[in-house]
Design a protein around this motif. Structure first.
Motif, PDB file in Angstrom:
ATOM      1  N   GLN A  46      -2.956  11.123   2.478  1.00 63.49           N
ATOM      2  CA  GLN A  46      -1.367  11.421   2.933  1.00 63.49           C
ATOM      3  C   GLN A  46      -0.843  10.295   3.798  1.00 63.49           C
ATOM      4  O   GLN A  46       0.096   9.841   3.808  1.00 63.49           O
ATOM      5  N   SER A  50       1.924   7.415   3.289  1.00 66.24           N
ATOM      6  CA  SER A  50       3.347   7.482   4.270  1.00 66.24           C
ATOM      7  C   SER A  50       3.453   5.953   4.905  1.00 66.24           C
ATOM      8  O   SER A  50       4.360   5.392   4.643  1.00 66.24           O
ATOM      9  N   THR A  53       4.993   3.839   2.126  1.00 73.18           N
ATOM     10  CA  THR A  53       6.237   4.042   1.892  1.00 73.18           C
ATOM     11  C   THR A  53       7.077   3.341   3.170  1.00 73.18           C
ATOM     12  O   THR A  53       7.897   2.707   2.537  1.00 73.18           O
TER      13      THR A  53
END
Length: 215
Positions: A46, A50, A53
């Motif tokens: 995760q 992030s 992104t």
């Protein structure tokens, strides 16, 4: 730890430590270890998503993608609990014939790397035994080292693959995920060692050979 940890390092160390405590709480049962490993890998995945992104939003694209396997040809290390989890997932996902092929590739590679001095071993380029058609055959269970390797410049990976002795080049990796994954693993190991659980580190081919020798 050999140096005072930064705030970020301490946070990720603590996360790994708590998960290590969960893994060891009932005499280090497999089900507890595997659940803790799933949580640790989910947390780092995760974080990677992030970071990727944000990097794209800042026009710094991550060049790692399926089919690009330059990093899968270099030295990779995994510790004993990572290999334990890896073996569990392999037995669930792969046929006996696939396991035998992986063992054969691991055995062949280990015969070479086990005789090399450290620098030569680190520069040696050969496909990971788990690599199939440019992808990891057990991607879900790949060790931490494989998850946190994020390059922002493909040409540096290609150069490192083709000319590993070029000391002026190294893959253009993002530092933050490297730190996060390393500290989570450090914390996880620290918790296990407090409970008297011995942890060893292996080259991937060495670990896979040992893991699959009885299968």
């Amino acid at each position: 730890m050999e140096h005072a940890l930064s705030e970020h390092e301490q946070l990720f160390f603590n996360d790994g430590y708590l998960l290590g405590k969960e893994a060891a709480k009932n005499s280090y049962r497999e089900e507890d270890l595997f659940q803790a490993m799933k949580q640790q890998y989910k947390a780092i995945d995760q974080l990677i998503d992030s970071i990727s992104t944000v990097a794209r939003q800042q026009d710094m694209p991550i060049h790692c993608q399926k089919g690009c396997s330059y990093c899968c040809h270099q030295a990779v290390f995994a510790n004993s609990y990572e290999l334990h989890y890896l073996g569990h997932l392999m037995q669930q996902a792969l046929a006996k014939e696939e396991m035998k092929l992986i063992y054969d590739k691991a055995h062949s590679k280990n015969k070479i790397t086990s005789d090399l001095e450290e620098k030569a071993m680190l520069n040696y380029k050969s496909p990971c035994p788990l690599l199939t058609d440019g992808s990891c055959s057990v991607y879900e269970a790949r060790p931490m080292a494989c998850r946190i390797y994020l390059s922002t410049k493909l040409s540096t990976c290609r150069e490192y693959y083709q000319n590993p002795e070029n000391e002026e080049n190294y893959p253009a990796l993002l530092d933050f995920p490297l730190m996060a994954g390393r500290m989570m693993n450090e914390g996880f190991m620290a918790a296990l060692k407090e409970e008297g659980i011995e942890i060893a580190e292996f080259r991937m081919e060495e670990g896979l050979q040992n893991l699959l020798a009885s299968h």
